[in-house]
Design a protein around this motif. Structure first.
Motif, PDB file in Angstrom:
ATOM      1  N   VAL A   1      -3.815  14.348   6.975  1.00  0.00           N
ATOM      2  CA  VAL A   1      -3.032  14.331   8.215  1.00  0.00           C
ATOM      3  C   VAL A   1      -2.742  15.753   8.664  1.00  0.00           C
ATOM      4  O   VAL A   1      -2.048  16.496   7.972  1.00  0.00           O
ATOM      5  N   PRO A   2      -3.263  16.169   9.828  1.00  0.00           N
ATOM      6  CA  PRO A   2      -2.941  17.500  10.330  1.00  0.00           C
ATOM      7  C   PRO A   2      -1.482  17.555  10.774  1.00  0.00           C
ATOM      8  O   PRO A   2      -0.892  16.527  11.120  1.00  0.00           O
ATOM      9  N   PRO A   3      -0.875  18.737  10.755  1.00  0.00           N
ATOM     10  CA  PRO A   3       0.553  18.853  11.087  1.00  0.00           C
ATOM     11  C   PRO A   3       0.947  18.212  12.413  1.00  0.00           C
ATOM     12  O   PRO A   3       2.007  17.575  12.503  1.00  0.00           O
ATOM     13  N   GLU A   4       0.109  18.353  13.429  1.00  0.00           N
ATOM     14  CA  GLU A   4       0.471  17.820  14.745  1.00  0.00           C
ATOM     15  C   GLU A   4       0.431  16.296  14.803  1.00  0.00           C
ATOM     16  O   GLU A   4       0.925  15.688  15.763  1.00  0.00           O
ATOM     17  N   LYS A   5      -0.132  15.657  13.776  1.00  0.00           N
ATOM     18  CA  LYS A   5      -0.220  14.199  13.737  1.00  0.00           C
ATOM     19  C   LYS A   5       0.735  13.580  12.714  1.00  0.00           C
ATOM     20  O   LYS A   5       0.686  12.364  12.474  1.00  0.00           O
TER      21      LYS A   5
ATOM     22  N   PRO B   1       1.239  20.789   3.964  1.00  0.00           N
ATOM     23  CA  PRO B   1       2.380  21.548   4.503  1.00  0.00           C
ATOM     24  C   PRO B   1       3.460  20.669   5.134  1.00  0.00           C
ATOM     25  O   PRO B   1       4.206  21.122   6.008  1.00  0.00           O
ATOM     26  N   HIS B   2       3.589  19.428   4.695  1.00  0.00           N
ATOM     27  CA  HIS B   2       4.455  18.471   5.377  1.00  0.00           C
ATOM     28  C   HIS B   2       5.826  18.251   4.746  1.00  0.00           C
ATOM     29  O   HIS B   2       6.623  17.477   5.265  1.00  0.00           O
ATOM     30  N   LYS B   3       6.115  18.884   3.622  1.00  0.00           N
ATOM     31  CA  LYS B   3       7.299  18.515   2.848  1.00  0.00           C
ATOM     32  C   LYS B   3       8.620  18.773   3.571  1.00  0.00           C
ATOM     33  O   LYS B   3       9.624  18.110   3.288  1.00  0.00           O
ATOM     34  N   VAL B   4       8.653  19.720   4.466  1.00  0.00           N
ATOM     35  CA  VAL B   4       9.864  19.995   5.246  1.00  0.00           C
ATOM     36  C   VAL B   4       9.797  19.297   6.601  1.00  0.00           C
ATOM     37  O   VAL B   4      10.744  18.631   7.022  1.00  0.00           O
ATOM     38  N   ALA B   5       8.662  19.408   7.274  1.00  0.00           N
ATOM     39  CA  ALA B   5       8.520  18.838   8.612  1.00  0.00           C
ATOM     40  C   ALA B   5       8.709  17.326   8.630  1.00  0.00           C
ATOM     41  O   ALA B   5       9.180  16.758   9.615  1.00  0.00           O
ATOM     42  N   VAL B   6       8.368  16.643   7.544  1.00  0.00           N
ATOM     43  CA  VAL B   6       8.460  15.182   7.529  1.00  0.00           C
ATOM     44  C   VAL B   6       9.906  14.697   7.640  1.00  0.00           C
ATOM     45  O   VAL B   6      10.155  13.567   8.073  1.00  0.00           O
ATOM     46  N   ILE B   7      10.861  15.541   7.293  1.00  0.00           N
ATOM     47  CA  ILE B   7      12.268  15.149   7.339  1.00  0.00           C
ATOM     48  C   ILE B   7      12.668  14.672   8.731  1.00  0.00           C
ATOM     49  O   ILE B   7      13.458  13.728   8.884  1.00  0.00           O
ATOM     50  N   ASP B   8      12.117  15.298   9.764  1.00  0.00           N
ATOM     51  CA  ASP B   8      12.446  14.924  11.147  1.00  0.00           C
ATOM     52  C   ASP B   8      11.997  13.508  11.488  1.00  0.00           C
ATOM     53  O   ASP B   8      12.453  12.940  12.487  1.00  0.00           O
ATOM     54  N   HIS B   9      11.127  12.932  10.691  1.00  0.00           N
ATOM     55  CA  HIS B   9      10.582  11.609  10.988  1.00  0.00           C
ATOM     56  C   HIS B   9      11.131  10.521  10.065  1.00  0.00           C
ATOM     57  O   HIS B   9      10.689   9.370  10.138  1.00  0.00           O
ATOM     58  N   LEU B  10      12.095  10.888   9.214  1.00  0.00           N
ATOM     59  CA  LEU B  10      12.673   9.941   8.264  1.00  0.00           C
ATOM     60  C   LEU B  10      14.076   9.533   8.692  1.00  0.00           C
ATOM     61  O   LEU B  10      14.674  10.127   9.601  1.00  0.00           O
TER      62      LEU B  10
ATOM     63  N   ILE C   1       0.851  -1.187   0.000  1.00  0.00           N
ATOM     64  CA  ILE C   1       0.000   0.000   0.000  1.00  0.00           C
ATOM     65  C   ILE C   1       0.884   1.234   0.000  1.00  0.00           C
ATOM     66  O   ILE C   1       1.799   1.352   0.798  1.00  0.00           O
ATOM     67  N   THR C   2       0.645   2.117  -0.926  1.00  0.00           N
ATOM     68  CA  THR C   2       1.323   3.409  -0.903  1.00  0.00           C
ATOM     69  C   THR C   2       0.311   4.456  -0.500  1.00  0.00           C
ATOM     70  O   THR C   2      -0.870   4.342  -0.807  1.00  0.00           O
ATOM     71  N   GLY C   3       0.741   5.447   0.189  1.00  0.00           N
ATOM     72  CA  GLY C   3      -0.195   6.444   0.682  1.00  0.00           C
ATOM     73  C   GLY C   3       0.204   7.844   0.304  1.00  0.00           C
ATOM     74  O   GLY C   3       1.351   8.112  -0.009  1.00  0.00           O
ATOM     75  N   CYS C   4      -0.750   8.740   0.320  1.00  0.00           N
ATOM     76  CA  CYS C   4      -0.503  10.144  -0.010  1.00  0.00           C
ATOM     77  C   CYS C   4      -1.008  10.999   1.135  1.00  0.00           C
ATOM     78  O   CYS C   4      -2.200  11.002   1.423  1.00  0.00           O
ATOM     79  N   PHE C   5      -0.111  11.709   1.820  1.00  0.00           N
ATOM     80  CA  PHE C   5      -0.535  12.607   2.881  1.00  0.00           C
ATOM     81  C   PHE C   5      -1.048  13.878   2.227  1.00  0.00           C
ATOM     82  O   PHE C   5      -0.326  14.816   1.958  1.00  0.00           O
ATOM     83  N   ALA C   6      -2.320  13.904   1.897  1.00  0.00           N
ATOM     84  CA  ALA C   6      -2.877  15.026   1.144  1.00  0.00           C
ATOM     85  C   ALA C   6      -4.349  15.170   1.464  1.00  0.00           C
ATOM     86  O   ALA C   6      -4.944  14.322   2.114  1.00  0.00           O
ATOM     87  N   MET C   7      -4.933  16.258   1.007  1.00  0.00           N
ATOM     88  CA  MET C   7      -6.354  16.485   1.223  1.00  0.00           C
ATOM     89  C   MET C   7      -7.169  15.591   0.294  1.00  0.00           C
ATOM     90  O   MET C   7      -6.827  15.414  -0.865  1.00  0.00           O
ATOM     91  N   PRO C   8      -8.270  15.013   0.784  1.00  0.00           N
ATOM     92  CA  PRO C   8      -9.084  14.138  -0.069  1.00  0.00           C
ATOM     93  C   PRO C   8      -9.891  14.950  -1.065  1.00  0.00           C
ATOM     94  O   PRO C   8     -10.122  16.140  -0.891  1.00  0.00           O
TER      95      PRO C   8
ATOM     96  N   VAL D   1      10.881  17.142   0.952  1.00  0.00           N
ATOM     97  CA  VAL D   1      10.574  15.762   0.573  1.00  0.00           C
ATOM     98  C   VAL D   1       9.127  15.660   0.118  1.00  0.00           C
ATOM     99  O   VAL D   1       8.230  16.200   0.777  1.00  0.00           O
ATOM    100  N   ASN D   2       8.901  14.999  -1.011  1.00  0.00           N
ATOM    101  CA  ASN D   2       7.518  14.705  -1.388  1.00  0.00           C
ATOM    102  C   ASN D   2       7.287  13.204  -1.542  1.00  0.00           C
ATOM    103  O   ASN D   2       6.179  12.762  -1.827  1.00  0.00           O
TER     104      ASN D   2
END
Length: 281
Positions: free
Chosen positions: A42-46, A67-76, A7-14, A89-90
């Protein structure tokens, strides 16, 4: 429906019918890949919870939108070359148990551009300094563009992007303020609209530029996929320029995503036909 092992997922608005989801699922079906591409709001805080969930569920990876393309780096666990340079990152890819961040926006644009012109040694003008412009400028610089001129209304953001490209790549980069009616500098080879000007529903919006400065022999590209034939595309075509619409970038970044996640070279024509059907092209 049977459980899908990949399963691939997209953190985006439906959306009612998200073109990207439809395009990716069309490719999966065509190639018999046991996967689905799903939207997860996914809201930023989640964001951290979402990435940990992707790990726990064994996802092959995911796309990540604003708005996750920069913040997600901390979780990779690491970054690919261009993502490291642009610090955005996208696309996350599971490699040997680690989630590695990539950026396929710029790669998708470059792949589309190479169908009509090689940026190596060329002079490029990019309108905008947001995430898409950042990805495009870095990839074009890494592909050998000699000069990249960033044109933006906000000076701070434009200067920051030009500085990043100049310091982290081999290209000469400079910033020009977008003040009023802008004339593309003579000698420019490639012009890129990396702003949202002309995006649906404002389809008749036009870049505030001197159209007479667009000359035959220039390549003029618009990253907007909806509508594919923006005012800029039509205006540039009427002046004898080689034009690129935004569908190429959208499709090609999807092709690259699928290669990263599955190892399959997806048929871009299948994906493009699905997108064109949605947009009524």
């Amino acid at each position: 429906m049977n459980f899908l092992s990949l399963i691939t997922g997209c953190f985006a608005m439906p959306a009612a019918e998200n073109p990207t989801v439809a395009m990716m699922d069309a490719a999966y079906a065509h190639h018999g890949i046991d996967a689905r591409y799903i939207n997860c709001e996914v809201p930023p805080e989640k964001l951290g919870d979402a990435v940990r969930g992707a790990r726990a569920m064994g996802w092959a990876g995911f796309n990540c939108s604003l708005p996750h393309k920069v913040a997600v780096i901390d979780h990779l666990d690491g970054l690919g070359e261009s993502a490291e340079v642009m610090q955005a990152v996208n696309c996350a890819v599971l490699r040997q148990g680690k989630l590695i961040g990539e950026n396929t926006d710029g790669k998708g644009f470059l792949k589309s551009l190479l169908e009509v012109a090689d940026p190596a040694g060329r002079s490029v003008v990019v309108f905008g300094a947001g995430g898409a412009a950042r990805a495009i400028c870095v990839e074009l610089a890494l592909a050998g563009a000699s000069t990249i001129t960033v044109v933006n209304r906000g000076r701070e953001r434009g200067e920051e992007l030009a500085r990043l490209v100049g310091e982290r790549t081999g290209a000469v980069a400079k910033f020009l303020p977008w003040e009023g009616h802008f004339a593309v500098p003579a000698g420019s080879d490639i012009v890129v609209n990396a702003t949202s000007i002309g995006l649906y529903p404002d389809v008749e919006a036009r870049l505030d530029i001197d159209l007479d400065a667009l000359q035959p022999g220039m390549v003029v590209a618009d990253i907007i996929p909806n509508p594919p034939r923006t005012r800029l595309v039509r205006d540039a075509e009427a002046r004898g320029c080689t034009v690129l619409d935004g569908l190429g970038m959208l499709v090609n970044q999807g092709v690259i995503n699928i290669k990263y996640w599955t190892g399959v070279d997806a048929d871009a024509s299948v994906m493009r036909r699905r997108i064109e059907a949605i947009f009524g092209v």
